[in-house]
Design a protein around this motif. Structure first.
Motif, mmCIF file in Angstrom:
data_model
loop_
_atom_site.group_PDB
_atom_site.id
_atom_site.type_symbol
_atom_site.label_atom_id
_atom_site.label_comp_id
_atom_site.label_asym_id
_atom_site.label_seq_id
_atom_site.Cartn_x
_atom_site.Cartn_y
_atom_site.Cartn_z
ATOM 1 N N LYS A 1 -17.139 31.193 -17.031
ATOM 2 C CA LYS A 1 -18.095 31.604 -18.062
ATOM 3 C C LYS A 1 -17.394 31.663 -19.420
ATOM 4 O O LYS A 1 -16.184 31.887 -19.485
ATOM 5 N N LEU B 1 -19.150 36.201 -21.058
ATOM 6 C CA LEU B 1 -20.573 36.307 -21.372
ATOM 7 C C LEU B 1 -21.380 35.959 -20.119
ATOM 8 O O LEU B 1 -20.951 35.105 -19.333
ATOM 9 N N PRO B 2 -22.532 36.586 -19.925
ATOM 10 C CA PRO B 2 -23.349 36.226 -18.754
ATOM 11 C C PRO B 2 -23.858 34.778 -18.883
ATOM 12 O O PRO B 2 -24.114 34.321 -20.002
ATOM 13 N N LEU B 3 -23.961 34.086 -17.744
ATOM 14 C CA LEU B 3 -24.512 32.726 -17.769
ATOM 15 C C LEU B 3 -25.994 32.833 -18.058
ATOM 16 O O LEU B 3 -26.710 33.562 -17.377
ATOM 17 N N ASN B 4 -26.441 32.111 -19.055
ATOM 18 C CA ASN B 4 -27.859 32.207 -19.400
ATOM 19 C C ASN B 4 -28.426 30.795 -19.430
ATOM 20 O O ASN B 4 -28.557 30.194 -20.482
ATOM 21 N N ILE B 5 -28.732 30.274 -18.230
ATOM 22 C CA ILE B 5 -29.198 28.890 -18.164
ATOM 23 C C ILE B 5 -30.717 28.872 -18.249
ATOM 24 O O ILE B 5 -31.400 29.494 -17.447
ATOM 25 N N LYS B 6 -31.196 28.125 -19.247
ATOM 26 C CA LYS B 6 -32.654 27.989 -19.410
ATOM 27 C C LYS B 6 -33.025 26.556 -19.067
ATOM 28 O O LYS B 6 -32.242 25.631 -19.309
ATOM 29 N N TYR B 7 -34.228 26.399 -18.536
ATOM 30 C CA TYR B 7 -34.705 25.057 -18.183
ATOM 31 C C TYR B 7 -35.826 24.649 -19.122
ATOM 32 O O TYR B 7 -36.581 25.498 -19.615
ATOM 33 N N PHE C 1 -25.863 24.585 -22.269
ATOM 34 C CA PHE C 1 -25.292 25.939 -22.167
ATOM 35 C C PHE C 1 -23.777 25.792 -22.232
ATOM 36 O O PHE C 1 -23.237 24.715 -21.984
ATOM 37 N N ASP D 1 -16.758 36.005 -24.882
ATOM 38 C CA ASP D 1 -17.271 36.517 -26.160
ATOM 39 C C ASP D 1 -16.092 36.640 -27.137
ATOM 40 O O ASP D 1 -15.105 37.324 -26.832
#
Ligand code: HEM
Length: 201
Positions: free
Chosen positions: A141, A151-157, A168, A144
């Motif tokens: 990951k 940082l948290p994985l924030n995968i958007k589709y 990402f 910061d």
């Protein structure tokens, strides 16, 4: 140890890499690259499915999302879980692991005579690609810059019926110097073999 540090994974390693095959298959199951409602078909004659009459001209979808939510086969269907192909406690587990998991006849590729003709390609090339990435890099990951914490994985589709992930960020760290040198050497060797290769100037 299947591959070791001294060479890159190749097609010949695929039977010994069930975890990599499971990662690829689960990725295709979890987020199909094809419309989640499958490819539409139109009936050219009246038909029955169990007690359902389906008249000629009906548009039918093999609903991948619903099929992959069937709790008898996928008890935790919404979760990305490669272990479902590797552990005997899962209903989708199948032996021998030198062959399974594979993509032959898999729902994501459709059904019948118009099913995807390239499951064999997908079973091989992406598997070796994923194996090579895992061989070469620790993928982590992003950090910061202020807190120095992951940082948290924030995968958007994409909001489409056949979504791909939006860009990402992640950290790709070469696992060691020996592997870094081997990647460069292999690339140069492959470039020389490629009749279409043009050196960038
Ligand atoms: C993850 C990889 C892939 C998935 C999930 C996938 C999935 C599918 C699906 C669901 C269909 C429709 C089947 C149906 O009508 O029931 C299809 C059709 C097709 N796919 Fe793929 N596919 C993949 C990769 C590929 C690749 C790599 C190729 C070619 C190199 C390919 C070539 C085709 C072609 C030509 C058809 C049309 C077949 C026909 O209508 O007769 N696919 N694929």
């Amino acid at each position: 140890m299947v591959v070791g540090k001294d060479r890159l994974p190749t097609f010949k390693d695929i039977p010994q890499l069930p975890t990599v095959r499971a990662v690829v298959k689960e990725g295709i199951r979890h987020r199909s690259i094809v419309a989640e409602l499958g490819i539409a078909r139109k009936l050219d004659q009246d038909d029955w499915h169990e007690e359902y009459f389906i008249p000629k001209g009906t548009i039918l979808h093999s609903n991948f999302s619903a099929i992959f939510s069937d709790r008898t086969l996928y008890p935790d269907g919404s979760v990305y879980n490669p272990a479902r192909w590797l552990g005997p406690s899962y209903p989708t587990y199948r032996e021998p692991l030198s062959i399974y998991p594979n993509l032959t006849g898999f729902t994501s590729f459709g059904y019948g005579r118009r099913a995807c003709p390239r499951t064999n390609f997908t079973d091989r090339t992406p598997t070796v690609m994923v194996a090579r990435l895992a061989w070469a890099f620790n993928i982590k990951k992003q950090i910061d810059p202020v807190t120095r914490k992951e940082l948290p994985l924030n995968i958007k589709y994409e909001p489409t019926p056949n979504p791909k992930p939006e860009p990402f960020s992640a950290r790709f760290e070469v696992r060691d110097e020996q592997r870094a040198k081997m990647i460069t050497k292999e690339k140069e060797k492959e470039d020389l073999k490629d009749p279409l290769f043009v050196e960038k100037r």
